[in-house]
Design an enzyme around this catalytic site. Structure first.
Site, PDB file in Angstrom:
ATOM      1  CB  CYS A  69      -0.961   0.000   1.177  1.00 36.48           C
ATOM      2  SG  CYS A  69      -0.159   0.166   2.799  1.00 36.48           S
ATOM      3  CG  HIS A 109      -4.137   0.830   4.514  1.00 37.78           C
ATOM      4  ND1 HIS A 109      -3.697  -0.071   3.563  1.00 37.78           N
ATOM      5  CD2 HIS A 109      -5.181   1.489   3.957  1.00 37.78           C
ATOM      6  CE1 HIS A 109      -4.444   0.025   2.481  1.00 37.78           C
ATOM      7  NE2 HIS A 109      -5.349   0.967   2.695  1.00 37.78           N
ATOM      8  CG  ASP A 124      -6.989   1.523  -0.507  1.00 37.50           C
ATOM      9  OD1 ASP A 124      -5.925   1.190  -1.057  1.00 37.50           O
ATOM     10  OD2 ASP A 124      -7.234   1.287   0.691  1.00 37.50           O
TER      11      ASP A 124
END
Length: 261
Positions: A69, A109, A124
């Protein structure tokens, strides 16, 4: 057009001279999820380098690797910025549903917030197989994509003011929490990303320094590879096959386009 902008479009198969309007973001997110795998090979090999703009361009767009991520979403963020989007990187903490707790690694994250027509959206492309594939408004409205239903609710926690929730197609009957985040606090710089990377590489509770994990979406579902199994979802049906050490590198190349020999 910048090198990153051109290479990103080439990598995901988005037309080089097409304007990146809000209506086109769904297409960009779906193409990105299918073409750029979520994977931790560099973490396991201890070859990860600082997630700067230049390094991410080289790793993901020139070498055709994937990432986690803190690599995938910053790269997408740079792409959005270069296409004149009002965007910012934010940090969240993953919720571990199996243990009913927030992840001990903390706010590791990384995701994106964008602004469009007076509304804020969560974007995302770095959440493994849990990707919404569509901008999710911060107004508790439910959005639906080929991967399921998604929403962002305003919930006050010690980690922020919003919670991202999902109900994955063929997998979830009820809503479940993905992560909490603070919409008021943006990632300051690449040094902050480097600190997140260090936690992921070194923390005892990190899920990404234990064994290989590669996953990406496909036209019919998704595919996930670990050191022991290859799991493929096709139209709601799952097939799980055992993987041997001898076959692993070949499967990485075949299904994710990464050469780790």
């Amino acid at each position: 057009m910048t090198i990153l902008n051109s290479l990103f479009r080439k990598r995901i198969g988005f037309p080089e001279h097409e304007a990146l309007s809000f209506d086109k973001l769904d297409d960009v997110l779906e193409k990105t999820a299918k073409e750029i795998p979520f994977e931790n090979i560099c973490v396991l090999n201890n070859t990860a380098i600082e997630p700067s703009k230049e390094n991410l361009t080289n790793k993901i767009l020139e070498k055709y690797e994937g990432g986690l991520c803190y690599e995938l979403n910053p790269l997408l963020y740079y792409f959005l910025i270069e296409n004149n989007w009002d965007a910012s990187l934010i940090r969240g903490i993953i919720y571990d549903g199996s243990r009913q707790r927030w992840n001990p690694t903390g706010k590791t994250h990384v995701a994106i917030l964008i602004q469009n027509s007076g509304q804020t959206y969560l974007v995302d492309t770095g959440f493994g197989g849990n990707l919404p594939l569509i901008p999710v408004p911060l107004n508790e409205g439910i959005v639906t994509s080929s991967n399921g239903q998604f929403r962002v609710r305003r919930v006050s926690t010690e980690y922020g003011d919003y919670v991202f929730e999902m109900k994955l197609k063929h997998k979830d009957k009820d809503w479940r929490t993905g992560y909490a985040f603070d919409s008021r606090q943006s990632v300051a710089d690449q040094g902050e990303l480097a600190k997140i990377q260090q936690i992921i590489m070194e923390h005892e509770a990190s899920a990404f320094n234990k064994g290989p994990l590669l996953t990406r979406l496909t036209d019919t579902g998704n595919i996930t590879l670990t050191e022991s199994s290859l799991t493929e979802w096709k139209d709601g049906k799952v097939q799980k096959l055992p993987v041997t050490h001898r076959d692993f590198n070949k499967l990485v190349q075949e299904h994710f386009g990464i050469n780790i020999n």
